[in-house]
Design a protein around this motif. Structure first.
Motif, mmCIF file in Angstrom:
data_model
loop_
_atom_site.group_PDB
_atom_site.id
_atom_site.type_symbol
_atom_site.label_atom_id
_atom_site.label_comp_id
_atom_site.label_asym_id
_atom_site.label_seq_id
_atom_site.Cartn_x
_atom_site.Cartn_y
_atom_site.Cartn_z
ATOM 1 N N ILE A 1 -3.929 -4.123 -4.217
ATOM 2 C CA ILE A 1 -2.915 -4.347 -2.961
ATOM 3 C C ILE A 1 -2.858 -5.739 -2.617
ATOM 4 O O ILE A 1 -1.836 -6.360 -2.323
ATOM 5 N N LYS B 1 -8.894 -0.635 -5.570
ATOM 6 C CA LYS B 1 -7.358 -0.391 -5.080
ATOM 7 C C LYS B 1 -7.044 -1.539 -3.920
ATOM 8 O O LYS B 1 -6.079 -2.128 -4.394
ATOM 9 N N LEU C 1 -0.892 -0.063 -14.260
ATOM 10 C CA LEU C 1 -1.139 -0.070 -12.903
ATOM 11 C C LEU C 1 -2.435 0.684 -12.587
ATOM 12 O O LEU C 1 -2.990 0.272 -11.981
ATOM 13 N N GLU C 2 -2.398 1.957 -13.150
ATOM 14 C CA GLU C 2 -3.512 2.952 -12.941
ATOM 15 C C GLU C 2 -4.652 2.097 -13.453
ATOM 16 O O GLU C 2 -5.853 2.208 -12.990
ATOM 17 N N VAL D 1 -6.144 -0.532 -11.215
ATOM 18 C CA VAL D 1 -6.901 0.181 -9.974
ATOM 19 C C VAL D 1 -8.055 0.508 -10.357
ATOM 20 O O VAL D 1 -8.823 0.364 -9.761
ATOM 21 N N LYS E 1 4.086 1.480 -1.109
ATOM 22 C CA LYS E 1 4.703 1.754 -2.106
ATOM 23 C C LYS E 1 3.670 1.965 -3.313
ATOM 24 O O LYS E 1 4.254 3.078 -4.243
ATOM 25 N N LEU E 2 2.530 1.659 -3.465
ATOM 26 C CA LEU E 2 1.469 1.927 -4.318
ATOM 27 C C LEU E 2 1.131 3.501 -4.250
ATOM 28 O O LEU E 2 1.181 4.385 -5.245
ATOM 29 N N LYS E 3 1.311 4.103 -3.172
ATOM 30 C CA LYS E 3 0.927 5.378 -2.955
ATOM 31 C C LYS E 3 2.254 6.208 -3.482
ATOM 32 O O LYS E 3 2.110 7.115 -4.167
ATOM 33 N N SER F 1 0.997 -1.156 0.133
ATOM 34 C CA SER F 1 -0.023 -0.057 -0.089
ATOM 35 C C SER F 1 0.943 1.259 0.001
ATOM 36 O O SER F 1 0.529 2.176 -0.817
#
Length: 127
Positions: free
Chosen positions: A59, A55, A46-47, A50, A24-26, A22
């Motif tokens: 994750i 989201k 990746l977007e 999501v 790292k995703l941010k 989470s």
């Protein structure tokens, strides 16, 4: 076989991986992240993931994949399928054996070529 400790570890590892993924995703999805500049196509995919899924679901999936990878590496270490412990420490050590060996300068010549070992890393390349 007593499985309570294993179950407790798996739950802890899952929560820990979810937190790390989470975070790292941010970082990756931040507007001006270094990853966005260096790997725009990967960030775009990746977007899309999501947007297509939740989201939290993305994750959870990534954390699940990494959990399985670490378990497989640990299994391989314990059964000595690898020459050196990839995720397991050597006896009376606290860091993975492969990391300790690399820090001491012991690099497998069959895997890493001479040219790569002699090349000095450019610390400014990623700045």
């Amino acid at each position: 076989m007593e499985t309570a400790k294993l179950k407790k570890f798996a739950q802890f590892a899952r929560r820990s991986l979810i937190d790390q993924v989470s975070t790292k995703l941010k970082l990756v999805l931040a507007v001006d992240s270094a990853v966005r500049r260096e790997s725009a196509e990967a960030v775009k995919k990746l977007e899309e993931q999501v947007k297509a899924n939740d989201k939290e679901q993305v994750i959870e999936k990534v954390a699940y994949i990494w959990f399985n990878r670490f378990c497989a590496l640990r299994f391989m270490d314990m059964n000595r399928y690898t020459r050196i412990g990839v995720v397991s420490p050597a006896e009376r050590q606290f860091q993975p054996e492969i990391l300790a060996e690399a820090k001491m300068g012991h690099i497998d010549e069959d895997i890493v070529q001479d040219q790569a070992r002699r090349q000095k890393p450019n610390i400014w390349a990623r700045v």
